[in-house]
Design a protein around this motif. Structure first.
Motif, mmCIF file in Angstrom:
data_model
loop_
_atom_site.group_PDB
_atom_site.id
_atom_site.type_symbol
_atom_site.label_atom_id
_atom_site.label_comp_id
_atom_site.label_asym_id
_atom_site.label_seq_id
_atom_site.Cartn_x
_atom_site.Cartn_y
_atom_site.Cartn_z
ATOM 1 N N ALA A 109 0.833 -1.212 0.000
ATOM 2 C CA ALA A 109 0.000 0.000 0.000
ATOM 3 C C ALA A 109 0.864 1.258 0.000
ATOM 4 O O ALA A 109 0.564 2.211 -0.713
ATOM 5 N N LEU A 110 1.933 1.250 0.767
ATOM 6 C CA LEU A 110 2.820 2.420 0.805
ATOM 7 C C LEU A 110 3.554 2.591 -0.524
ATOM 8 O O LEU A 110 3.707 3.711 -1.011
ATOM 9 N N ALA A 111 4.004 1.487 -1.105
ATOM 10 C CA ALA A 111 4.693 1.563 -2.394
ATOM 11 C C ALA A 111 3.767 2.155 -3.450
ATOM 12 O O ALA A 111 4.159 3.044 -4.213
ATOM 13 N N ARG A 112 2.550 1.695 -3.469
ATOM 14 C CA ARG A 112 1.582 2.125 -4.480
ATOM 15 C C ARG A 112 1.115 3.564 -4.249
ATOM 16 O O ARG A 112 1.080 4.374 -5.179
ATOM 17 N N ALA B 232 9.572 0.215 -0.238
ATOM 18 C CA ALA B 232 8.790 0.780 0.869
ATOM 19 C C ALA B 232 9.139 0.163 2.214
ATOM 20 O O ALA B 232 8.514 0.508 3.219
ATOM 21 N N ALA B 233 10.152 -0.694 2.276
ATOM 22 C CA ALA B 233 10.482 -1.384 3.532
ATOM 23 C C ALA B 233 10.799 -0.399 4.655
ATOM 24 O O ALA B 233 10.299 -0.544 5.776
ATOM 25 N N GLY B 234 11.625 0.601 4.382
ATOM 26 C CA GLY B 234 11.983 1.570 5.413
ATOM 27 C C GLY B 234 10.795 2.401 5.855
ATOM 28 O O GLY B 234 10.605 2.660 7.046
ATOM 29 N N LEU B 235 9.974 2.825 4.903
ATOM 30 C CA LEU B 235 8.783 3.607 5.231
ATOM 31 C C LEU B 235 7.790 2.751 6.011
ATOM 32 O O LEU B 235 7.170 3.220 6.971
ATOM 33 N N CYS B 236 7.681 1.487 5.646
ATOM 34 C CA CYS B 236 6.793 0.565 6.353
ATOM 35 C C CYS B 236 7.256 0.381 7.804
ATOM 36 O O CYS B 236 6.439 0.383 8.723
ATOM 37 N N GLN B 237 8.549 0.260 7.992
ATOM 38 C CA GLN B 237 9.103 0.127 9.344
ATOM 39 C C GLN B 237 8.773 1.380 10.167
ATOM 40 O O GLN B 237 8.405 1.283 11.337
#
Length: 184
Positions: free
Chosen positions: A134-137, A148-153
């Protein structure tokens, strides 16, 4: 001329100072340079809009729970959303968007807000992989969830911090967002 009875039609909410303070924290955090420098968020008008929406969602999520699942019209959650709309309207006008176009653009902002928050709610409930998607999109404009791994964290850390607050602390604006971390 000031209309003396206007305050009866639109009374000042006692939460106004709290709304301004929390919305200011949301905007300040959304402007944190590390999001744009290290976490792949596009440093564009759309990227900044998406970060404000993301942080507003992070705050509204536990507020909905603290207020019994629904945000009453006079509640802090509604006040924050109204402040967001007011800010977006002012930004459009500042960018030179004409009076006839502002309502159409505001409608698109509302659709974007509700679409993204619904996607984030669903993804958050489904777990880390869905949240990264969802964050990547929605924020990074990509189909690669690895970006988006860092933003997800960061989102998980912020949600955990906000979820740990009791309703009174949350409604008083007695919280801080975690600092975003660059890639490890």
């Amino acid at each position: 001329m000031l209309w003396p009875f206007k305050r009866f039609l639109n009374p000042q909410t006692p939460l106004r100072g709290t709304i301004e303070a929390i919305y200011g924290m949301i905007v300040a955090q959304a402007r944190e340079p590390l999001f744009y420098q290290a976490l792949h968020v596009p440093d564009t008008v759309n990227g900044r809009f998406d970060m404000i929406v993301l942080h507003l969602w992070l705050v509204l999520r536990p507020l909905r729970a603290a207020e019994g699942g629904a945000v009453p019209p006079e509640g802090l959650g509604q006040g924050l959303f109204d402040r967001f709309c007011s800010d977006m309207d002012a930004n459009l006008r500042e960018m030179g968007v004409g009076d006839l176009t502002v309502p159409k653009r505001m409608q698109k902002f509302g659709e974007a807000f509700y679409g993204r928050t619904a996607a984030y709610d669903k993804a958050f409930a489904a777990g880390r992989g869905a949240m990264a998607d969802a964050l990547a999109r929605n924020v990074l404009n990509t189909t690669d969830p690895a970006l988006a791994a860092g933003l997800c964290q960061y989102v998980e850390a912020a949600a955990t911090r906000l979820d740990a607050l009791d309703g009174a602390a949350l409604q008083a604006g007695a919280f801080r967002f975690p600092a975003p971390q660059g890639p490890a």
